[in-house]
Motif scaffolding. Structure first.
Motif, PDB file in Angstrom:
ATOM      1  N   THR A   1       0.818  -1.210   0.000  1.00 22.84           N
ATOM      2  CA  THR A   1       0.000   0.000   0.000  1.00 22.84           C
ATOM      3  C   THR A   1       0.852   1.260   0.000  1.00 22.84           C
ATOM      4  O   THR A   1       0.525   2.235  -0.685  1.00 22.84           O
ATOM      5  CB  THR A   1      -0.963  -0.004   1.202  1.00 22.84           C
ATOM      6  N   ALA A   2       1.938   1.254   0.735  1.00 20.41           N
ATOM      7  CA  ALA A   2       2.831   2.417   0.743  1.00 20.41           C
ATOM      8  C   ALA A   2       3.414   2.646  -0.648  1.00 20.41           C
ATOM      9  O   ALA A   2       3.465   3.780  -1.134  1.00 20.41           O
ATOM     10  CB  ALA A   2       3.946   2.226   1.775  1.00 20.41           C
ATOM     11  N   PHE A   3       3.824   1.588  -1.312  1.00 19.44           N
ATOM     12  CA  PHE A   3       4.339   1.713  -2.674  1.00 19.44           C
ATOM     13  C   PHE A   3       3.242   2.219  -3.605  1.00 19.44           C
ATOM     14  O   PHE A   3       3.455   3.124  -4.420  1.00 19.44           O
ATOM     15  CB  PHE A   3       4.875   0.358  -3.155  1.00 19.44           C
ATOM     16  N   CYS A   4       2.055   1.653  -3.469  1.00 18.09           N
ATOM     17  CA  CYS A   4       0.904   2.060  -4.276  1.00 18.09           C
ATOM     18  C   CYS A   4       0.592   3.536  -4.065  1.00 18.09           C
ATOM     19  O   CYS A   4       0.309   4.265  -5.023  1.00 18.09           O
ATOM     20  CB  CYS A   4      -0.295   1.191  -3.904  1.00 18.09           C
ATOM     21  N   ALA A   5       0.623   4.008  -2.827  1.00 22.90           N
ATOM     22  CA  ALA A   5       0.336   5.414  -2.525  1.00 22.90           C
ATOM     23  C   ALA A   5       1.336   6.328  -3.210  1.00 22.90           C
ATOM     24  O   ALA A   5       0.965   7.392  -3.736  1.00 22.90           O
ATOM     25  CB  ALA A   5       0.345   5.640  -1.016  1.00 22.90           C
ATOM     26  N   ALA A   6       2.595   5.935  -3.219  1.00 18.03           N
ATOM     27  CA  ALA A   6       3.616   6.742  -3.894  1.00 18.03           C
ATOM     28  C   ALA A   6       3.367   6.800  -5.395  1.00 18.03           C
ATOM     29  O   ALA A   6       3.616   7.822  -6.036  1.00 18.03           O
ATOM     30  CB  ALA A   6       5.007   6.188  -3.598  1.00 18.03           C
ATOM     31  N   VAL A   7       2.839   5.729  -5.959  1.00 21.94           N
ATOM     32  CA  VAL A   7       2.529   5.699  -7.394  1.00 21.94           C
ATOM     33  C   VAL A   7       1.311   6.560  -7.702  1.00 21.94           C
ATOM     34  O   VAL A   7       1.305   7.328  -8.665  1.00 21.94           O
ATOM     35  CB  VAL A   7       2.293   4.238  -7.866  1.00 21.94           C
ATOM     36  N   VAL A   8       0.267   6.465  -6.892  1.00 24.62           N
ATOM     37  CA  VAL A   8      -0.994   7.144  -7.209  1.00 24.62           C
ATOM     38  C   VAL A   8      -0.996   8.626  -6.818  1.00 24.62           C
ATOM     39  O   VAL A   8      -1.754   9.412  -7.378  1.00 24.62           O
ATOM     40  CB  VAL A   8      -2.193   6.402  -6.571  1.00 24.62           C
ATOM     41  N   CYS A   9      -0.146   9.038  -5.913  1.00 27.39           N
ATOM     42  CA  CYS A   9      -0.154  10.401  -5.387  1.00 27.39           C
ATOM     43  C   CYS A   9      -0.103  11.477  -6.471  1.00 27.39           C
ATOM     44  O   CYS A   9      -0.931  12.396  -6.466  1.00 27.39           O
ATOM     45  CB  CYS A   9       0.966  10.584  -4.374  1.00 27.39           C
ATOM     46  N   PRO A  10       0.822  11.430  -7.418  1.00 27.59           N
ATOM     47  CA  PRO A  10       0.829  12.490  -8.426  1.00 27.59           C
ATOM     48  C   PRO A  10      -0.433  12.504  -9.295  1.00 27.59           C
ATOM     49  O   PRO A  10      -0.890  13.562  -9.713  1.00 27.59           O
ATOM     50  CB  PRO A  10       2.076  12.203  -9.270  1.00 27.59           C
ATOM     51  N   PHE A  11      -1.005  11.338  -9.531  1.00 30.68           N
ATOM     52  CA  PHE A  11      -2.232  11.272 -10.332  1.00 30.68           C
ATOM     53  C   PHE A  11      -3.408  11.883  -9.573  1.00 30.68           C
ATOM     54  O   PHE A  11      -4.283  12.511 -10.168  1.00 30.68           O
ATOM     55  CB  PHE A  11      -2.518   9.827 -10.752  1.00 30.68           C
ATOM     56  N   GLU A  12      -3.443  11.686  -8.266  1.00 30.89           N
ATOM     57  CA  GLU A  12      -4.471  12.321  -7.448  1.00 30.89           C
ATOM     58  C   GLU A  12      -4.315  13.836  -7.457  1.00 30.89           C
ATOM     59  O   GLU A  12      -5.294  14.575  -7.538  1.00 30.89           O
ATOM     60  CB  GLU A  12      -4.418  11.794  -6.008  1.00 30.89           C
TER      61      GLU A  12
END
Length: 186
Positions: free
Chosen positions: A109-120
């Motif tokens: 989830t931490a890795f996923c959050a780092a991936v999705v953050c700029p898109f959000e």
């Protein structure tokens, strides 16, 4: 297969809900009193010069971002689970299965959050400014620099890690209880 399935399911689910997310984001980013509630916001968006297209603002960033995020979340859960269980050893993996699953979930989830953050960040910028995803990313980077795309990482981690860890742990426990209670229903 897990990476692909996770990416497809996350992208489709999040993209289908973009209109609701647009209304939520408008309610959060407009000055208080602009809308009397979600229905008023939706009516105002539909009646605006943007029309129905307003409900799709940020859809590109959402579809692409959550395809990557879903692939990471589901795929990396499997990768981290295998690696953590192997490192723990067979006996410890059985005895500590829930904490090890929680650890694997937190890592994925931490890795996923780092991936999705700029898109959000791009999605929110697109909705706030009534712009395309491309225009929103260009404006954010020009006005605030590329680091601004990660400004929301802390809040995303605070929300997503406990939620996803809980979801995977509860799913695992409920699945085990159902398998024990209904052995022939597999």
């Amino acid at each position: 297969k897990i990476f692909l399935a996770g990416g497809l399911c996350s992208s489709v689910a999040h993209t289908l809900l973009v209109p609701l997310d647009v209304v939520k984001t408008r309610l959060q980013t407009e000055p208080p009193g602009t809308y009397s509630g979600p229905l008023d916001c939706a009516r105002s968006l539909a009646a605006s010069e943007e029309g129905a297209a307003a409900f799709l603002q940020g859809a590109g960033a959402t579809a692409f971002g959550y395809a990557l995020a879903g692939a990471c979340a589901f795929g990396l859960l499997e990768v981290f689970s295998r690696a953590i269980n192997e490192a723990a050893g067979a006996g410890n993996s059985l005895f500590f299965s829930t904490p090890l699953l929680a650890l694997a979930s937190a890592c994925a989830t931490a890795f996923c959050a780092a991936v999705v953050c700029p898109f959000e960040a791009v999605r929110i910028g697109a909705v706030r400014n009534g712009a395309s995803s491309l225009a929103a990313v260009q404006q954010i980077v020009a006005d605030e620099g590329a680091a601004a795309l990660y400004r929301g990482l802390g809040p995303i981690l605070l929300k997503e890690v406990p939620f996803v860890v809980t979801k995977f742990v509860v799913f695992d426990r409920v699945a085990a209880l159902l398998a024990a209670a209904l052995p022939d229903a597999q």
